[in-house]
Design a protein around this motif. Structure first.
Motif, PDB file in Angstrom:
ATOM      1  N   LEU A   1      -9.244   5.486   2.620  1.00 39.76           N
ATOM      2  CA  LEU A   1      -8.418   5.305   1.425  1.00 39.76           C
ATOM      3  C   LEU A   1      -9.261   5.236   0.158  1.00 39.76           C
ATOM      4  O   LEU A   1      -8.889   5.799  -0.880  1.00 39.76           O
ATOM      5  CB  LEU A   1      -7.579   4.030   1.571  1.00 39.76           C
ATOM      6  N   ILE A   2     -10.394   4.547   0.227  1.00 43.53           N
ATOM      7  CA  ILE A   2     -11.271   4.483  -0.947  1.00 43.53           C
ATOM      8  C   ILE A   2     -11.763   5.882  -1.317  1.00 43.53           C
ATOM      9  O   ILE A   2     -11.808   6.258  -2.498  1.00 43.53           O
ATOM     10  CB  ILE A   2     -12.458   3.537  -0.690  1.00 43.53           C
ATOM     11  N   THR A   3     -12.126   6.673  -0.312  1.00 43.65           N
ATOM     12  CA  THR A   3     -12.617   8.025  -0.577  1.00 43.65           C
ATOM     13  C   THR A   3     -11.540   8.882  -1.218  1.00 43.65           C
ATOM     14  O   THR A   3     -11.776   9.574  -2.224  1.00 43.65           O
ATOM     15  CB  THR A   3     -13.091   8.678   0.724  1.00 43.65           C
ATOM     16  N   MET A   4     -10.326   8.834  -0.676  1.00 46.90           N
ATOM     17  CA  MET A   4      -9.237   9.623  -1.235  1.00 46.90           C
ATOM     18  C   MET A   4      -8.922   9.200  -2.669  1.00 46.90           C
ATOM     19  O   MET A   4      -8.727  10.032  -3.558  1.00 46.90           O
ATOM     20  CB  MET A   4      -7.975   9.459  -0.374  1.00 46.90           C
ATOM     21  N   ASN A   5      -8.864   7.887  -2.896  1.00 42.41           N
ATOM     22  CA  ASN A   5      -8.504   7.403  -4.231  1.00 42.41           C
ATOM     23  C   ASN A   5      -9.580   7.724  -5.270  1.00 42.41           C
ATOM     24  O   ASN A   5      -9.268   8.088  -6.405  1.00 42.41           O
ATOM     25  CB  ASN A   5      -8.270   5.894  -4.189  1.00 42.41           C
ATOM     26  N   MET A   6     -10.852   7.598  -4.886  1.00 43.16           N
ATOM     27  CA  MET A   6     -11.933   7.824  -5.847  1.00 43.16           C
ATOM     28  C   MET A   6     -12.103   9.310  -6.156  1.00 43.16           C
ATOM     29  O   MET A   6     -12.321   9.699  -7.304  1.00 43.16           O
ATOM     30  CB  MET A   6     -13.242   7.251  -5.294  1.00 43.16           C
ATOM     31  N   LEU A   7     -12.003  10.153  -5.126  1.00 42.09           N
ATOM     32  CA  LEU A   7     -12.158  11.587  -5.367  1.00 42.09           C
ATOM     33  C   LEU A   7     -11.020  12.147  -6.213  1.00 42.09           C
ATOM     34  O   LEU A   7     -11.186  13.140  -6.907  1.00 42.09           O
ATOM     35  CB  LEU A   7     -12.247  12.339  -4.034  1.00 42.09           C
TER      36      LEU A   7
ATOM     37  N   VAL B   1       4.861   2.577  -0.773  1.00 44.08           N
ATOM     38  CA  VAL B   1       5.294   2.696  -2.170  1.00 44.08           C
ATOM     39  C   VAL B   1       4.297   2.012  -3.096  1.00 44.08           C
ATOM     40  O   VAL B   1       4.028   2.501  -4.203  1.00 44.08           O
ATOM     41  CB  VAL B   1       6.706   2.097  -2.332  1.00 44.08           C
ATOM     42  N   ARG B   2       3.716   0.880  -2.684  1.00 48.45           N
ATOM     43  CA  ARG B   2       2.753   0.180  -3.545  1.00 48.45           C
ATOM     44  C   ARG B   2       1.549   1.066  -3.842  1.00 48.45           C
ATOM     45  O   ARG B   2       1.117   1.193  -4.999  1.00 48.45           O
ATOM     46  CB  ARG B   2       2.299  -1.110  -2.875  1.00 48.45           C
TER      47      ARG B   2
ATOM     48  N   GLN C   1      -6.590  -1.216  -4.424  1.00 43.98           N
ATOM     49  CA  GLN C   1      -5.381  -0.834  -3.698  1.00 43.98           C
ATOM     50  C   GLN C   1      -5.692  -0.463  -2.248  1.00 43.98           C
ATOM     51  O   GLN C   1      -4.895  -0.737  -1.353  1.00 43.98           O
ATOM     52  CB  GLN C   1      -4.685   0.328  -4.407  1.00 43.98           C
ATOM     53  N   ALA C   2      -6.837   0.163  -2.019  1.00 48.16           N
ATOM     54  CA  ALA C   2      -7.236   0.451  -0.642  1.00 48.16           C
ATOM     55  C   ALA C   2      -7.476  -0.846   0.128  1.00 48.16           C
ATOM     56  O   ALA C   2      -7.075  -0.988   1.290  1.00 48.16           O
ATOM     57  CB  ALA C   2      -8.497   1.318  -0.634  1.00 48.16           C
ATOM     58  N   TYR C   3      -8.122  -1.809  -0.537  1.00 47.79           N
ATOM     59  CA  TYR C   3      -8.382  -3.103   0.109  1.00 47.79           C
ATOM     60  C   TYR C   3      -7.083  -3.857   0.377  1.00 47.79           C
ATOM     61  O   TYR C   3      -6.909  -4.444   1.449  1.00 47.79           O
ATOM     62  CB  TYR C   3      -9.320  -3.929  -0.769  1.00 47.79           C
ATOM     63  N   VAL C   4      -6.145  -3.829  -0.591  1.00 48.94           N
ATOM     64  CA  VAL C   4      -4.876  -4.529  -0.415  1.00 48.94           C
ATOM     65  C   VAL C   4      -4.073  -3.912   0.725  1.00 48.94           C
ATOM     66  O   VAL C   4      -3.436  -4.621   1.518  1.00 48.94           O
ATOM     67  CB  VAL C   4      -4.073  -4.499  -1.735  1.00 48.94           C
ATOM     68  N   PHE C   5      -4.095  -2.589   0.847  1.00 47.23           N
ATOM     69  CA  PHE C   5      -3.373  -1.904   1.923  1.00 47.23           C
ATOM     70  C   PHE C   5      -3.856  -2.399   3.284  1.00 47.23           C
ATOM     71  O   PHE C   5      -3.049  -2.753   4.158  1.00 47.23           O
ATOM     72  CB  PHE C   5      -3.590  -0.397   1.789  1.00 47.23           C
TER      73      PHE C   5
END
Length: 224
Positions: free
Chosen positions: A80-86, A159-160, A211-215
């Motif tokens: 998730l971190i990779t997807m969000n940052m890229l 959704v979050r 958001q990745a951490y919260v998920f």
């Protein structure tokens, strides 16, 4: 204008074939594979330190039985971190802005936590549907409300993540468009707008990681 703003969230296609699968699998090439050497590179050492620290922090509230999920939850966090940052880079696509992908990740994992809870501790799992000391007339209503809240958890997870990333990307595009338009007529205002844009981009980097951490953190709470 509204349609063009949301065009950035459409899955790119090549010859009519959606490229979301390529966008999901390609970033894994960026991570170096561990070697058999005694001394690793600095990047490998930093990557190993981050994974170890995150795994320790993640497993603190979990019992020993939940430690079996360590590899899955850590991999999900890195993904998730990779997807969000890229997705913050220019000319890129953010797969995690698609609700279908986020629900595809959240629903099976949430269902696994429910099934494991019903199998290992059925009394405790069913006890969450009815708080202790509830008055008699409110028992049917509370059971229905708690059941709905249980089934709405994967939707809230997906959704979050989708809403936070979509809102950040839209704000970045709106402010960058405003700075570009004001550059010729009001350079001072355009400079101030560009400063806000830089600060917002830094904030969006933090939001992508949080958001990745919260998920993943909410999944551990459901599992616990």
């Amino acid at each position: 204008m509204t349609v063009s703003l949301f065009d950035q969230f459409m899955s790119p296609t090549l010859l009519g074939v959606p490229l979301i699968a390529l966008a999901i699998t390609l970033p894994w090439i960026m991570y170096p594979a561990p070697t058999t050497r005694w001394l690793n590179s600095r990047f490998l050492a930093l990557q190993g330190w981050f994974i170890n620290r995150f795994t320790q922090q993640l497993l603190l509230p979990l019992s020993l039985g939940g430690h079996k999920w360590a590899a899955l939850l850590t991999s999900l966090m890195i993904f998730l971190i990779t997807m969000n940052m890229l997705g913050l880079l220019p000319y890129t696509f953010t797969p995690t802005t698609q609700l279908s992908l986020n629900l595809g990740l959240a629903t099976p994992l949430w269902l696994a936590t429910v099934i494991i809870g019903m199998r290992n501790q059925p009394t405790h799992a069913l006890g969450h549907l009815l708080p202790e000391g509830t008055p008699g007339p409110l028992i049917p209503v509370l059971i229905v409300i708690e059941t709905i809240s249980l089934f709405i958890r994967p939707l809230a997870l997906g959704v979050r993540l989708t809403a936070n990333l979509t809102a950040g990307h839209l704000l970045i595009q709106l402010i960058s468009t405003a700075a570009f338009v004001l550059l010729s007529s009001m350079p001072v205002v355009a400079l101030l707008t560009s400063t806000v844009l830089v600060l917002l981009t830094l904030l969006e980097v933090a939001v992508a990681m949080i958001q990745a951490y919260v998920f993943v953190l909410l999944l551990t709470l459901y599992l616990q």
